[in-house]
Design a protein around this motif. Structure first.
Motif, PDB file in Angstrom:
ATOM      1  N   GLY A  41       0.792  -1.228   0.000  1.00  9.65           N
ATOM      2  CA  GLY A  41       0.000   0.000   0.000  1.00  9.65           C
ATOM      3  C   GLY A  41       0.822   1.275   0.000  1.00  9.65           C
ATOM      4  N   GLY A  43       2.287   2.629  -2.516  1.00 12.26           N
ATOM      5  CA  GLY A  43       2.095   3.412  -3.740  1.00 12.26           C
ATOM      6  C   GLY A  43       2.929   2.982  -4.931  1.00 12.26           C
ATOM      7  N   LYS A  44       3.521   1.795  -4.865  1.00 13.82           N
ATOM      8  CA  LYS A  44       4.413   1.348  -5.948  1.00 13.82           C
ATOM      9  C   LYS A  44       3.645   1.119  -7.258  1.00 13.82           C
ATOM     10  CE  LYS A  44       5.657  -2.267  -3.532  1.00 13.82           C
ATOM     11  NZ  LYS A  44       4.770  -2.075  -2.368  1.00 13.82           N
ATOM     12  N   THR A  45       2.570   0.328  -7.164  1.00 10.77           N
ATOM     13  CA  THR A  45       1.805   0.026  -8.387  1.00 10.77           C
ATOM     14  C   THR A  45       1.169   1.290  -8.949  1.00 10.77           C
ATOM     15  OG1 THR A  45       1.410  -2.227  -7.664  1.00 10.77           O
ATOM     16  CG2 THR A  45      -0.072  -1.380  -9.332  1.00 10.77           C
ATOM     17  N   THR A  46       0.724   2.175  -8.062  1.00  5.70           N
ATOM     18  CA  THR A  46       0.143   3.449  -8.530  1.00  5.70           C
ATOM     19  C   THR A  46       1.164   4.218  -9.358  1.00  5.70           C
ATOM     20  OG1 THR A  46      -1.286   3.567  -6.587  1.00  5.70           O
ATOM     21  CG2 THR A  46      -0.897   5.628  -7.775  1.00  5.70           C
ATOM     22  N   HIS A 206       8.963  -7.519  -3.872  1.00  8.11           N
ATOM     23  CA  HIS A 206       8.862  -7.691  -2.420  1.00  8.11           C
ATOM     24  C   HIS A 206       9.968  -8.578  -1.876  1.00  8.11           C
ATOM     25  CE1 HIS A 206       5.471  -5.560  -0.900  1.00  8.11           C
ATOM     26  NE2 HIS A 206       4.724  -5.938  -1.925  1.00  8.11           N
TER      27      HIS A 206
HETATM   28  N1  LIG Z   1      -7.915   2.502  -8.146  1.00 12.08           N
HETATM   29  C1  LIG Z   1      -7.815   2.787  -6.840  1.00 12.08           C
HETATM   30  N2  LIG Z   1      -8.872   3.290  -6.158  1.00 12.08           N
HETATM   31  C2  LIG Z   1      -8.775   3.605  -4.856  1.00 12.08           C
HETATM   32  N3  LIG Z   1      -7.665   3.457  -4.118  1.00 12.08           N
HETATM   33  C3  LIG Z   1      -6.584   2.950  -4.726  1.00 12.08           C
HETATM   34  C4  LIG Z   1      -6.598   2.589  -6.119  1.00 12.08           C
HETATM   35  N4  LIG Z   1      -5.368   2.124  -6.456  1.00 12.08           N
HETATM   36  C5  LIG Z   1      -4.621   2.184  -5.328  1.00 12.08           C
HETATM   37  N5  LIG Z   1      -5.350   2.681  -4.297  1.00 12.08           N
HETATM   38  C6  LIG Z   1      -4.859   2.925  -2.925  1.00 12.08           C
HETATM   39  O1  LIG Z   1      -3.632   3.628  -3.025  1.00 12.08           O
HETATM   40  C7  LIG Z   1      -2.697   3.159  -2.051  1.00 12.08           C
HETATM   41  C8  LIG Z   1      -1.440   2.680  -2.747  1.00 12.08           C
HETATM   42  O2  LIG Z   1      -1.733   1.462  -3.430  1.00 12.08           O
HETATM   43  P1  LIG Z   1      -0.702   0.730  -4.389  1.00 12.08           P
HETATM   44  O3  LIG Z   1      -1.406  -0.456  -4.984  1.00 12.08           O
HETATM   45  O4  LIG Z   1      -0.107   1.701  -5.333  1.00 12.08           O
HETATM   46  O5  LIG Z   1       0.406   0.237  -3.365  1.00 12.08           O
HETATM   47  P2  LIG Z   1       1.547  -0.853  -3.546  1.00 12.08           P
HETATM   48  O6  LIG Z   1       2.754  -0.301  -2.885  1.00 12.08           O
HETATM   49  O7  LIG Z   1       1.671  -1.224  -4.977  1.00 12.08           O
HETATM   50  O8  LIG Z   1       0.968  -2.078  -2.718  1.00 12.08           O
HETATM   51  P3  LIG Z   1       1.253  -3.660  -2.852  1.00 12.08           P
HETATM   52  O9  LIG Z   1       2.675  -3.856  -2.451  1.00 12.08           O
HETATM   53  O10 LIG Z   1       0.304  -4.251  -1.870  1.00 12.08           O
HETATM   54  O11 LIG Z   1       0.961  -4.055  -4.268  1.00 12.08           O
HETATM   55  C9  LIG Z   1      -3.421   2.078  -1.250  1.00 12.08           C
HETATM   56  O12 LIG Z   1      -3.958   2.674  -0.100  1.00 12.08           O
HETATM   57  C10 LIG Z   1      -4.512   1.626  -2.190  1.00 12.08           C
HETATM   58  O13 LIG Z   1      -5.618   1.138  -1.484  1.00 12.08           O
END
Ligand SMILES: Nc1ncnc2c1ncn2[C@@H]1O[C@H](COP(=O)(O)OP(=O)(O)OP(=O)(O)O)[C@@H](O)[C@H]1O
Length: 249
Positions: A41, A43-46, A206
């Motif tokens: 969570g 924000g990496k995938t975002t 990860h």
């Molecule tokens: N389409 C979306 N709508 C609402 N919230 C989102 C959306 N995409 C991501 N989020 C939120 O944004 C935050 C970052 O999410 P993200 O998936 O980018 O994290 P991450 O580091 O990739 O996580 P992980 O390691 O679990 O894949 C989280 O709180 C997630 O719930």
């Protein structure tokens, strides 16, 4: 020329009230392997989604080879040579491996006519065979993709991305769900794609052993913000990273 293929500057992205990325700045050096780590969570995938044009960003700038791409859409960015793979594999499970490979080449083509034209192209088939050989799936080229193990499906997806001769490949957790034996094979393939084909890699991972082994630079996100950037050694020994991430595992 800065030596960076991708330059992310001050990128912020929120979903409703959730701040997924806040003022993130990261460089992806040309010819290198850049790692992106951070707790679930963070924000990496975002950030990956923002780079490949999956959604608009709220603030900041994203440049690819000096060109602003933050307002372009997925197919336009793919055509520039920037591709990504997903946490969940996206293969056509009812088709054989060769067909999966041939269908993936459409990204850079103009239309369906060209796509089916090029599918018949012997050169394209030979390239598909070469890449299947490269990832160790040549013997399975006529096997239905859905019958491959999960790890093999990931290798297939990787080979499918290579069909488009990307300049940069963004890989979202390439080793997730893969057994340790296949992981070593995958790391080796990723390194060779980087060294032999000159593909710049930007990798979310990860598995600490994998990313420390693979990347030459690593950035760590926490709560949507950039916490640290450095060499694997610097990142491993950074108390902020240990607190935010490594300590939590
Ligand atoms: N389409 C979306 N709508 C609402 N919230 C989102 C959306 N995409 C991501 N989020 C939120 O944004 C935050 C970052 O999410 P993200 O998936 O980018 O994290 P991450 O580091 O990739 O996580 P992980 O390691 O679990 O894949 C989280 O709180 C997630 O719930």
């Amino acid at each position: 020329m800065s030596g960076n293929l991708i330059e992310v500057r001050g990128v912020s992205k929120s979903f409703g009230g959730v701040v997924a990325n806040k003022g993130v700045s990261i460089d992806v050096a040309e010819g290198g392997i850049t790692g992106l780590i951070g707790p679930n969570g963070s924000g990496k995938t975002t950030l990956f989604n923002s780079i490949v044009g999956y959604h608009p960003i709220d603030e900041g700038s994203i440049q690819f080879k000096g060109r602003e791409i933050s307002k372009l859409r997925v197919p336009e960015i793919a055509r520039l040579g920037l591709l990504r793979t997903f946490q969940q594999t996206r293969i056509y499970s009812k088709m054989d491996c060769m067909k999966n490979m041939l269908i993936s080449v459409s990204h850079r083509d103009e239309g369906l006519g060209t796509m089916f034209g090029s599918m018949r192209d012997r050169e394209t088939e030979e390239f598909a065979e070469e890449l299947l050989e490269f990832v160790g799936l040549y013997q399975k080229r006529f096997l239905i993709a859905g019958e491959l193990s999960f790890g093999q499906q990931k290798l297939l997806e990787f080979a499918m991305a290579l069909m488009n001769r990307p300049e940069v490949l963004l890989l979202d957790e390439p080793t997730a769900g893969i057994n340790p034996t296949l992981i070593n094979g995958l790391i080796d393939r990723l390194k060779r794609a980087n060294e032999q084909f000159g593909i710049t890699l930007f990798v979310i991972e990860h598995n600490m052993r994998v990313i420390m082994n693979l990347a030459d630079r690593i950035s760590c996100l926490a709560h949507g913000e950039l916490l640290a950037t450095g060499t694997p050694d610097e990142i491993q020994n950074d108390p902020r990273v240990v607190d935010a991430y490594l300590g939590a595992h």
